[in-house]
Design a protein around this motif. Structure first.
Motif, PDB file in Angstrom:
ATOM      1  N   LYS A 153      44.405  47.462  30.956  1.00  6.56           N
ATOM      2  CA  LYS A 153      44.311  46.825  32.273  1.00  6.56           C
ATOM      3  C   LYS A 153      42.919  46.225  32.506  1.00  6.56           C
ATOM      4  O   LYS A 153      42.787  45.256  33.256  1.00  6.56           O
ATOM      5  CB  LYS A 153      44.631  47.836  33.369  1.00  6.56           C
ATOM      6  CG  LYS A 153      46.070  48.337  33.307  1.00  6.56           C
ATOM      7  CD  LYS A 153      46.329  49.411  34.360  1.00  6.56           C
ATOM      8  CE  LYS A 153      47.749  49.973  34.241  1.00  6.56           C
ATOM      9  NZ  LYS A 153      47.979  51.087  35.194  1.00  6.56           N
ATOM     10  N   ALA A 154      41.887  46.821  31.899  1.00  4.02           N
ATOM     11  CA  ALA A 154      40.526  46.275  31.962  1.00  4.02           C
ATOM     12  C   ALA A 154      40.184  45.787  33.368  1.00  4.02           C
ATOM     13  O   ALA A 154      39.793  44.646  33.578  1.00  4.02           O
ATOM     14  CB  ALA A 154      40.371  45.137  30.946  1.00  4.02           C
ATOM     15  N   THR A 155      40.318  46.688  34.332  1.00  3.88           N
ATOM     16  CA  THR A 155      40.097  46.337  35.744  1.00  3.88           C
ATOM     17  C   THR A 155      39.368  47.468  36.449  1.00  3.88           C
ATOM     18  O   THR A 155      39.765  48.627  36.363  1.00  3.88           O
ATOM     19  CB  THR A 155      41.438  46.093  36.455  1.00  3.88           C
ATOM     20  OG1 THR A 155      42.152  45.054  35.786  1.00  3.88           O
ATOM     21  CG2 THR A 155      41.208  45.698  37.906  1.00  3.88           C
ATOM     22  N   ASP A 156      38.290  47.136  37.117  1.00  4.54           N
ATOM     23  CA  ASP A 156      37.588  48.098  37.972  1.00  4.54           C
ATOM     24  C   ASP A 156      37.910  47.792  39.430  1.00  4.54           C
ATOM     25  O   ASP A 156      37.986  46.625  39.828  1.00  4.54           O
ATOM     26  CB  ASP A 156      36.071  48.007  37.767  1.00  4.54           C
ATOM     27  CG  ASP A 156      35.619  48.582  36.443  1.00  4.54           C
ATOM     28  OD1 ASP A 156      36.357  49.406  35.871  1.00  4.54           O
ATOM     29  OD2 ASP A 156      34.528  48.199  35.970  1.00  4.54           O
ATOM     30  N   THR A 157      38.082  48.858  40.196  1.00  2.41           N
ATOM     31  CA  THR A 157      38.394  48.705  41.625  1.00  2.41           C
ATOM     32  C   THR A 157      37.422  49.539  42.447  1.00  2.41           C
ATOM     33  O   THR A 157      37.222  50.732  42.165  1.00  2.41           O
ATOM     34  CB  THR A 157      39.834  49.148  41.915  1.00  2.41           C
ATOM     35  OG1 THR A 157      40.743  48.374  41.125  1.00  2.41           O
ATOM     36  CG2 THR A 157      40.160  48.966  43.392  1.00  2.41           C
ATOM     37  N   ARG A 163      39.804  34.297  45.276  1.00  2.00           N
ATOM     38  CA  ARG A 163      39.338  34.789  43.973  1.00  2.00           C
ATOM     39  C   ARG A 163      38.183  33.930  43.456  1.00  2.00           C
ATOM     40  O   ARG A 163      38.066  32.756  43.776  1.00  2.00           O
ATOM     41  CB  ARG A 163      40.485  34.774  42.951  1.00  2.00           C
ATOM     42  CG  ARG A 163      41.651  35.706  43.316  1.00  2.00           C
ATOM     43  CD  ARG A 163      42.776  35.590  42.298  1.00  2.00           C
ATOM     44  NE  ARG A 163      43.306  34.224  42.230  1.00  2.00           N
ATOM     45  CZ  ARG A 163      43.327  33.483  41.113  1.00  2.00           C
ATOM     46  NH1 ARG A 163      42.860  33.973  39.979  1.00  2.00           N
ATOM     47  NH2 ARG A 163      43.832  32.255  41.136  1.00  2.00           N
ATOM     48  N   TYR A 164      37.373  34.562  42.608  1.00  2.00           N
ATOM     49  CA  TYR A 164      36.257  33.876  41.983  1.00  2.00           C
ATOM     50  C   TYR A 164      36.210  34.247  40.499  1.00  2.00           C
ATOM     51  O   TYR A 164      36.521  35.390  40.127  1.00  2.00           O
ATOM     52  CB  TYR A 164      34.925  34.265  42.638  1.00  2.00           C
ATOM     53  CG  TYR A 164      34.809  33.858  44.075  1.00  2.00           C
ATOM     54  CD1 TYR A 164      34.196  32.657  44.443  1.00  2.00           C
ATOM     55  CD2 TYR A 164      35.305  34.678  45.089  1.00  2.00           C
ATOM     56  CE1 TYR A 164      34.077  32.290  45.767  1.00  2.00           C
ATOM     57  CE2 TYR A 164      35.209  34.314  46.422  1.00  2.00           C
ATOM     58  CZ  TYR A 164      34.586  33.117  46.759  1.00  2.00           C
ATOM     59  OH  TYR A 164      34.478  32.747  48.081  1.00  2.00           O
ATOM     60  N   VAL A 183      34.665  37.543  34.397  1.00  2.00           N
ATOM     61  CA  VAL A 183      35.389  38.464  35.267  1.00  2.00           C
ATOM     62  C   VAL A 183      36.013  37.679  36.413  1.00  2.00           C
ATOM     63  O   VAL A 183      35.489  36.646  36.842  1.00  2.00           O
ATOM     64  CB  VAL A 183      34.474  39.572  35.848  1.00  2.00           C
ATOM     65  CG1 VAL A 183      33.856  40.403  34.741  1.00  2.00           C
ATOM     66  CG2 VAL A 183      33.409  39.012  36.748  1.00  2.00           C
ATOM     67  N   GLU A 184      37.153  38.177  36.854  1.00  2.00           N
ATOM     68  CA  GLU A 184      37.788  37.632  38.052  1.00  2.00           C
ATOM     69  C   GLU A 184      37.520  38.595  39.195  1.00  2.00           C
ATOM     70  O   GLU A 184      37.858  39.774  39.132  1.00  2.00           O
ATOM     71  CB  GLU A 184      39.289  37.482  37.850  1.00  2.00           C
ATOM     72  CG  GLU A 184      40.008  36.962  39.095  1.00  2.00           C
ATOM     73  CD  GLU A 184      41.513  37.105  38.995  1.00  2.00           C
ATOM     74  OE1 GLU A 184      42.151  36.237  38.371  1.00  2.00           O
ATOM     75  OE2 GLU A 184      42.043  38.105  39.525  1.00  2.00           O
ATOM     76  N   LEU A 185      36.899  38.090  40.229  1.00  2.00           N
ATOM     77  CA  LEU A 185      36.548  38.872  41.408  1.00  2.00           C
ATOM     78  C   LEU A 185      37.540  38.562  42.510  1.00  2.00           C
ATOM     79  O   LEU A 185      37.767  37.400  42.850  1.00  2.00           O
ATOM     80  CB  LEU A 185      35.136  38.511  41.853  1.00  2.00           C
ATOM     81  CG  LEU A 185      34.583  39.188  43.105  1.00  2.00           C
ATOM     82  CD1 LEU A 185      34.323  40.661  42.841  1.00  2.00           C
ATOM     83  CD2 LEU A 185      33.290  38.485  43.542  1.00  2.00           C
ATOM     84  N   LYS A 202      38.476  42.067  37.271  1.00  2.00           N
ATOM     85  CA  LYS A 202      39.238  42.029  36.029  1.00  2.00           C
ATOM     86  C   LYS A 202      38.391  41.358  34.948  1.00  2.00           C
ATOM     87  O   LYS A 202      37.696  40.386  35.225  1.00  2.00           O
ATOM     88  CB  LYS A 202      40.547  41.261  36.222  1.00  2.00           C
ATOM     89  CG  LYS A 202      41.526  41.930  37.169  1.00  2.00           C
ATOM     90  CD  LYS A 202      42.830  41.124  37.262  1.00  2.00           C
ATOM     91  CE  LYS A 202      43.828  41.832  38.174  1.00  2.00           C
ATOM     92  NZ  LYS A 202      45.112  41.053  38.272  1.00  2.00           N
ATOM     93  N   PHE A 203      38.488  41.869  33.730  1.00  2.00           N
ATOM     94  CA  PHE A 203      37.623  41.428  32.648  1.00  2.00           C
ATOM     95  C   PHE A 203      38.395  40.629  31.600  1.00  2.00           C
ATOM     96  O   PHE A 203      39.567  40.897  31.333  1.00  2.00           O
ATOM     97  CB  PHE A 203      36.982  42.643  31.970  1.00  2.00           C
ATOM     98  CG  PHE A 203      36.101  43.457  32.893  1.00  2.00           C
ATOM     99  CD1 PHE A 203      34.733  43.254  32.929  1.00  2.00           C
ATOM    100  CD2 PHE A 203      36.646  44.425  33.730  1.00  2.00           C
ATOM    101  CE1 PHE A 203      33.921  43.994  33.768  1.00  2.00           C
ATOM    102  CE2 PHE A 203      35.844  45.173  34.573  1.00  2.00           C
ATOM    103  CZ  PHE A 203      34.472  44.955  34.596  1.00  2.00           C
ATOM    104  N   ALA A 204      37.715  39.670  30.992  1.00  2.00           N
ATOM    105  CA  ALA A 204      38.314  38.878  29.914  1.00  2.00           C
ATOM    106  C   ALA A 204      37.213  38.265  29.065  1.00  2.00           C
ATOM    107  O   ALA A 204      36.085  38.056  29.533  1.00  2.00           O
ATOM    108  CB  ALA A 204      39.225  37.793  30.470  1.00  2.00           C
ATOM    109  N   GLU A 205      37.576  37.930  27.835  1.00  2.00           N
ATOM    110  CA  GLU A 205      36.610  37.319  26.913  1.00  2.00           C
ATOM    111  C   GLU A 205      36.542  35.806  27.065  1.00  2.00           C
ATOM    112  O   GLU A 205      35.529  35.188  26.739  1.00  2.00           O
ATOM    113  CB  GLU A 205      36.979  37.657  25.477  1.00  2.00           C
ATOM    114  CG  GLU A 205      36.872  39.133  25.148  1.00  2.00           C
ATOM    115  CD  GLU A 205      37.125  39.381  23.678  1.00  2.00           C
ATOM    116  OE1 GLU A 205      36.167  39.703  22.964  1.00  2.00           O
ATOM    117  OE2 GLU A 205      38.284  39.233  23.236  1.00  2.00           O
ATOM    118  N   SER A 206      37.631  35.206  27.513  1.00  2.00           N
ATOM    119  CA  SER A 206      37.663  33.746  27.612  1.00  2.00           C
ATOM    120  C   SER A 206      38.629  33.337  28.708  1.00  2.00           C
ATOM    121  O   SER A 206      39.246  34.182  29.363  1.00  2.00           O
ATOM    122  CB  SER A 206      38.069  33.119  26.273  1.00  2.00           C
ATOM    123  OG  SER A 206      39.333  33.608  25.853  1.00  2.00           O
TER     124      SER A 206
END
Length: 913
Positions: A406-410, A358-359, A433-435, A386-390
């Motif tokens: 869920k704020a996640t694109d696949t 993960r990154y 974002v978490e990749l 996955k997305f996040a503000e902080s």
């Protein structure tokens, strides 16, 4: 009910509502349209123009408008639609078209010339607009879709795949023009011969589809040569198919995605061809977009792509016959507010490796939109974002405040080479974002953050000698832009994203100095009117995607207060006339149900929403979703609205209401003071409870002095020069202090870096505006890091009080320029592009002088107040004012300031101190 609106053409931004803008220069005449307005359904548009001249004191005295059915006929002799003749008028904005009845699907060309105090202009360059489908019967096609789930869809998970539709046709002759009129519910992308039409995204703008539906008109002329062609449309869910349907009493849903489209092709020989949606279209839901959901993201399987599906010759034998479906029910109308677009690209600032492949990618800025990326790998490889503000303290994404979004694109790779992808029918609010699942080592150059908001121009700038004020301004810009989504939403990240009325009651006014948001807010007022119940009730959210009718004063007050803002900022009286009846109906509704025998409005829902805990630690882990209803706030607000209705009853042609509102205001004022005033303060010891009576004029002069002293006591002694207001009080905080001689105290509040303050947010890593003053300690359930409701009247104060740019007359026909001189603030440089043109205020002060550069747009005047002991101590461009400087008129001395009247032009003043 059919809602009709007017069209704007503009030389400096995409079209806005209610006016057509040309740009006229007395030297080098020009009309430059960045986008031709298509598909307008306004029968009597209003025309405006901007006058540019290097000369000073230019005022329009007359104008002449021509409108014709073709460019060739756009002459004084041949104009076949309207020749206004010479009209003696100083009005350069909102001049109503007065020609022949405009016809469906026709294009019109126009130009203007003006007579001014400095001479006549030449004719402007030609501008144009086109009419849409004005009547229901003009829509020849039928609604098509698939009103059902497919096996891979899941209602419980909010998953519904995109629908794809296609149609082939042949143009037998040379095409002169072609326009596609489309209603793709809830979101669409239109393709012709495999090419996407337009750069709009997340179109059309959302509405309550049972009340009104926006159609878009798109010019496809350049794509249609003589021969075979194909049209393709992809439908996403948007707000049409609700993201959460577990609470049908709360969440409104409209059914499955559906399409109505009509293409009108005009040949050079005058004949026409119409392509419309019907049973000859083919469709499928078995495509690469497996799911699309605003809260949860998008799932895209590139292996399922149909190569050439929107091109002629595609083998569609496995596709289904498009099915006729029920229409949504709302009135069809042309979308008059701007489309959403990718407005800015943002590069990552860092990529940090985590465990398990993960990154974490940091874009350095909290914003709303999506990530576009490049990837190369084997077919079937699944990449997740996955997305996040902080971030959490351990470096992982902090996602608790997203609630169940869920704020996640696949993205699933098809393999075989470099692939580039971005979602189509979703957006997220994020900085990080978490990749995961990415093949190889990600490089920053492979990722782009796409900021998405309505295609409106930034029309205001602000910079000062205080770096903190400057950063607050930047954070505000990002927060406002992030939350423009065809309507003003509260936040872009969690499972809400709703157009709450209370967030923008006053905030919309401040936003209008940064963005040309006129069209969007006029659209939103229509959303509110559409949501009003027959008995007069107005909801807390509009459009009512959530069915919240809590009956309070402060949230529905937005209908009148935003109308008031638009009138002040643009001078368009029509917005007041259009909304006055709905406000009157709601005022009667609230009075009839919630005014008690004492004359007090008893019903409130939220109180001073989200007022800060005494300390950040006191609010640690505490859920901010707490209501504290206040009859004081409800009654004070209702009084304020009543005084506004007094002003506007006569102005809008409703003079018969004047006596009733005047009597009501008098009774409310007496009742309010009997109930809530106690010696030298109102009610308890809350700052908001004392600010409102002062700002609204509920306090008589003698008591006002006492209340102001108590306000100062609360801020200085109790709060240690900090605020203690929630959403309601913050809307009137800065102006109440400044207008009553304490601009210094307002400045101290704005300059704080400790809790609670805007600076505290920045000190704790904010790059937008937080929902809560204690956003770093509050419970995450309601803790957005990209909200604008706590801006209150701060931005208004920036422009009107610090920069000194304020409308003396609606639309800035007359301007007041009186910057506050505050110890510690040594310079302000601001600009605002009004409907009449650019206004600039750039001042610096030192121990010996005050320097001020000013720009006043043509066809306006400005009354400025400049610090000086006498007029003899003021120079303009090196000349003493007493030497009869061109464009400058001395009015009088007011204390230690000289009041001057300026005509249009650029000025450079120096005043000895």
């Amino acid at each position: 009910m059919i809602f009709k609106r007017c069209i704007i053409l503009t030389a400096f931004l995409t079209f806005s509502l209610n006016v057509a803008f040309a740009q006229v220069s007395l030297q080098n005449l020009r009309t430059e349209l960045l986008q031709e307005p298509l598909g307008i359904d306004i029968l009597k548009p209003k025309l405006s123009w901007e006058i540019h001249s290097a000369q000073r004191d230019v005022k329009q005295t007359a104008y002449h408008v021509l409108v014709a059915s073709s460019v060739d006929k756009l002459t004084e002799k041949d104009a076949d639609v309207w020749n206004s003749g010479l009209v003696n008028s100083a009005a350069s904005v909102y001049n109503q078209y007065g020609g022949q009845a405009l016809k469906s699907k026709n294009k019109y060309y126009w130009k203007v010339k003006v007579t001014t105090t400095k001479g006549d202009s030449e004719w402007s360059k030609t501008a144009s607009w086109s009419m849409g489908l004005l009547n229901y019967k003009d829509w020849e096609g039928r609604w098509i879709g698939f009103d059902r789930f497919f096996p891979w869809d899941s209602l419980s998970e909010g998953r519904l795949s995109a629908r794809y539709f296609r149609k082939e046709f042949t143009t037998e002759k040379t095409v002169a023009s072609a326009t596609a009129y489309i209603m793709g519910m809830g979101l669409y992308e239109l393709y012709v011969d495999g090419k996407k039409i337009g750069d709009q995204v997340l179109a059309p703008a959302p509405t309550d589809y049972t009340k009104n539906i926006n159609y878009n008109a798109l010019d496809i002329t350049e794509h249609l040569k003589q021969g075979k062609h194909a049209i393709g449309v992809v439908l996403g869910n948007g707000r049409f198919f609700a993201m959460r349907q577990a609470k049908p009493y709360k969440v409104k849903t409209f059914g499955f995605p559906k399409l109505l489209l009509q293409v009108i092709i005009k040949y050079t020989d005058g004949s026409t061809l119409s392509i419309k949606t019907d049973h000859t279209w083919k469709g499928t839901a078995d495509g690469p977009i497996l799911a699309n959901n605003e809260y949860d993201g998008e799932i895209y399987d590139a292996r399922k792509e149909f190569k050439g599906w929107a091109e002629p010759g595609f083998k569609e034998d496995k596709w289904l016959t498009a099915e006729y479906v029920q229409e949504p029910g709302g009135t069809y109308q042309a979308q008059m507010n701007e489309q959403m677009k990718v407005m800015k690209n943002i590069a990552p600032v860092s990529i940090t490796k985590r465990d398990n492949g993960r990154y974490i990618i940091d874009f350095g800025q909290n914003f709303a939109g999506w990530v576009k990326f490049n990837v190369k790998g084997q077919a079937g490889t699944k990449v997740s974002i996955k997305f996040a503000e902080s971030l959490e303290p351990n470096g992982e994404l902090f996602r608790t405040n997203l609630r169940d979004a869920k704020a996640t694109d696949t993205y699933i790779l098809k393999g075989g080479g470099l692939e580039t992808w971005a979602p189509r029918f979703t957006y997220q609010g994020f900085r990080y974002v978490e990749l995961s699942g990415y093949p190889g080592v990600p490089q920053k150059s492979d990722f782009t953050g796409c900021l998405v908001y309505d295609d409106m121009k930034t029309i205001g700038t602000f910079e000062s000698s205080n770096t903190l004020l400057n950063q607050i301004f930047k954070n505000s810009w990002w927060g406002i832009a992030s939350n423009y989504k065809g309507m003003p939403v509260d936040c872009p990240q969690r499972n809400e994203r709703q157009p709450w009325l209370g967030d923008r009651t006053v905030g919309a006014y401040g936003e209008s100095f940064l963005f040309d948001n006129t069209a969007m807010y006029k659209k939103w007022l229509q959303d509110i009117r559409c949501a009003q119940k027959e008995d007069g009730a107005i909801p807390d959210v509009a459009p009512t995607f959530w069915r919240y009718y809590s009956d309070n004063v402060t949230w529905p007050a937005t209908l009148l207060m935003v109308s008031d803002m638009l009138y002040k900022q643009t001078g368009d009286l029509a917005v007041l006339q259009e909304n006055y009846p709905a406000v009157k109906k709601w005022m009667a509704y609230m009075k009839g149900r919630y005014m008690n025998a004492e004359g007090i409005i008893t019903k409130d829902s939220y109180g001073d929403w989200c007022a800060p805990p005494v300390t950040a630690e006191d609010g640690k882990g505490v859920i901010a979703d707490q209501k504290h209803p206040s009859a004081l706030i409800a009654t004070a607000y209702y009084y304020h609205l009543t005084t506004m209705m007094i002003r506007y009853s006569t102005l809008t042609g409703n003079g018969g209401d004047l006596a009733g509102y005047t009597e009501l205001a008098s009774d409310l004022k007496k009742a309010f003071n009997r109930k809530f005033y106690n010696a030298q303060r109102y009610y308890g010891d809350k700052l908001t409870d004392n600010l409102l009576p002062v700002y609204f004029g509920l306090t008589d002069d003698v008591e006002k002095v006492k209340v102001l002293k108590h306000i100062e006591y609360i801020i200085v002694e109790k709060n240690k020069r900090h605020l203690s207001t929630g959403v309601i009080g913050t809307q009137f905080l800065m102006r109440t202090l400044t207008e009553n001689g304490r601009a210094d105290l307002a400045y101290q509040i704005a300059s704080q870096k400790t809790y609670p303050s805007w600076g505290y947010m920045i000190e704790n890593g904010a790059t937008a505006i937080w929902e809560l003053w204690n956003g770093n300690t509050a419970a995450p359930k309601m803790n957005s890091q990209n909200h604008v409701m706590m801006l209150g009247d701060l931005l208004i104060w920036y422009y009107e009080n610090l920069a000194g740019i304020k409308a003396a007359e609606p639309g800035y026909k007359e301007i007041i320029m009186k910057p506050e001189l505050i110890k510690g603030l040594d310079a302000v440089n601001a600009s605002y592009n009004s409907v009449h043109g650019l206004i600039k205020s750039n001042w610096t002060k030192s121990a010996k002088d005050f320097k001020w550069k000013i720009t006043v747009p043509a066809n306006t005047i400005a009354r400025i107040s400049i610090p000086a002991k006498s007029v003899a101590q003021i120079k303009e461009s090196g000349q003493r004012i007493t030497a009869n400087v061109k464009g400058v008129k001395f009015i009088q001395m007011e204390g230690s300031r000289a009041v001057l009247e300026l005509g249009s032009g650029d000025y450079s003043f120096v005043a000895e101190l």
